[in-house]
Design a protein around this motif. Sequence first.
Motif, PDB file in Angstrom:
ATOM      1  N   GLN A   1      16.489  17.756  -7.504  1.00  0.00           N
ATOM      2  CA  GLN A   1      17.247  18.300  -6.672  1.00  0.00           C
ATOM      3  C   GLN A   1      18.780  17.329  -6.813  1.00  0.00           C
ATOM      4  O   GLN A   1      18.701  16.641  -6.159  1.00  0.00           O
ATOM      5  CB  GLN A   1      16.995  18.460  -4.902  1.00  0.00           C
TER       6      GLN A   1
ATOM      7  N   ARG B   1      22.522  21.878  -3.904  1.00  0.00           N
ATOM      8  CA  ARG B   1      21.411  22.969  -4.680  1.00  0.00           C
ATOM      9  C   ARG B   1      19.801  22.939  -4.582  1.00  0.00           C
ATOM     10  O   ARG B   1      19.853  22.535  -3.699  1.00  0.00           O
ATOM     11  CB  ARG B   1      21.240  22.501  -6.367  1.00  0.00           C
ATOM     12  N   GLY B   2      18.768  23.687  -4.876  1.00  0.00           N
ATOM     13  CA  GLY B   2      17.181  24.124  -4.803  1.00  0.00           C
ATOM     14  C   GLY B   2      16.704  22.723  -5.823  1.00  0.00           C
ATOM     15  O   GLY B   2      16.990  22.940  -7.127  1.00  0.00           O
TER      16      GLY B   2
ATOM     17  N   GLN C   1      19.914  34.030  -3.349  1.00  0.00           N
ATOM     18  CA  GLN C   1      19.937  33.699  -1.599  1.00  0.00           C
ATOM     19  C   GLN C   1      21.502  34.667  -1.040  1.00  0.00           C
ATOM     20  O   GLN C   1      22.260  33.967  -1.704  1.00  0.00           O
ATOM     21  CB  GLN C   1      19.412  32.359  -1.097  1.00  0.00           C
TER      22      GLN C   1
ATOM     23  N   CYS D   1      16.667  36.925   0.035  1.00  0.00           N
ATOM     24  CA  CYS D   1      16.203  36.364  -1.166  1.00  0.00           C
ATOM     25  C   CYS D   1      15.538  36.926  -2.151  1.00  0.00           C
ATOM     26  O   CYS D   1      14.676  38.375  -1.488  1.00  0.00           O
ATOM     27  CB  CYS D   1      15.133  35.454  -0.658  1.00  0.00           C
TER      28      CYS D   1
ATOM     29  N   GLN E   1      14.542  22.361   5.071  1.00  0.00           N
ATOM     30  CA  GLN E   1      14.866  21.519   4.756  1.00  0.00           C
ATOM     31  C   GLN E   1      16.289  20.785   5.606  1.00  0.00           C
ATOM     32  O   GLN E   1      17.663  21.187   5.389  1.00  0.00           O
ATOM     33  CB  GLN E   1      15.507  21.153   2.885  1.00  0.00           C
TER      34      GLN E   1
ATOM     35  N   PHE F   1      15.928  27.642   1.699  1.00  0.00           N
ATOM     36  CA  PHE F   1      15.580  27.497   0.607  1.00  0.00           C
ATOM     37  C   PHE F   1      14.324  28.221   0.543  1.00  0.00           C
ATOM     38  O   PHE F   1      13.511  28.465   1.523  1.00  0.00           O
ATOM     39  CB  PHE F   1      15.068  26.245  -0.565  1.00  0.00           C
TER      40      PHE F   1
ATOM     41  N   PHE G   1      13.389  27.307  -7.448  1.00  0.00           N
ATOM     42  CA  PHE G   1      14.263  27.845  -6.568  1.00  0.00           C
ATOM     43  C   PHE G   1      15.363  28.220  -6.507  1.00  0.00           C
ATOM     44  O   PHE G   1      16.241  28.444  -7.887  1.00  0.00           O
ATOM     45  CB  PHE G   1      14.485  25.957  -5.533  1.00  0.00           C
TER      46      PHE G   1
ATOM     47  N   GLY H   1      19.800  28.029  -2.254  1.00  0.00           N
ATOM     48  CA  GLY H   1      20.241  27.696  -0.163  1.00  0.00           C
ATOM     49  C   GLY H   1      20.777  28.322   0.048  1.00  0.00           C
ATOM     50  O   GLY H   1      21.860  29.021  -0.245  1.00  0.00           O
TER      51      GLY H   1
END
Lengths: 112, 116
Positions: free
Chosen positions: A38, A42-43, B6, B23, B37, B90, B107, B110
């Motif tokens: 990561q 960012r994801g 997203q 999303c 997160q 996310f 992913f 975010g």
Amino acid sequence: SQKIEQNSEALNIQEGKTATLTCNYTNYSPAYLQWYRQDPGRGPVFLLLIRENEKEKRKERLKVTFDTTLKQSLFHITASQPADSATYLCALVYNQGGKLIFGQGTELSVKP
Amino acid sequence: IAGITQAPTSQILAAGRRMTLRCTQDMRHNAMYWYRQDLGLGLRLIHYSNTAGTTGKGEVPDGYSVSRANTDDFPLTLASAVPSQTSVYFCASSDSFRRSSYNEQFFGPGTRLTVL
């Protein structure tokens, strides 16, 4: 409940050295374990996975080991580069197609 | 669209307000997930969906709801936002039904949400 622990302190290493990151878990062993990278803002991005019946997996400069006796996975980056600087997350999965349980991640900084 | 998107990228929200995080994925993955997160806590699963029309609760579902009307979209709604919901959210997807799948997840970028 299952707990996963990764080095909470950032890992600082010199370019060209091997970086080793640790992922420890409690209780029962997962069916497989995944590693993600990561970057800030960012994801996570999937890197590779290792199954419980595999001792070691390699992909280019990356190597992952899985020791079900020690309940630990090690993630190695050989010949590290500043571009490898990021946070690395481990994730446990207990059955094929099952949900992931993530560790909190370890930040790696590779200095030129 | 390539992968997962997203929206919004970030949002500041007053407590008590309703908010929907969007999303969308274009990979035709059957499974989708929402995580939050937080510093020191890692990624925690809020809700998931294994296929269109089904949803399930993750580790921290309280205060959140989801729907999966089709394969591509998986919105997350905060009915009445509280400051403890300040986090980075996310969305992820996976092709978990594929025979060789080990549930590698893809992913999105975010959404950074601040609830005041």
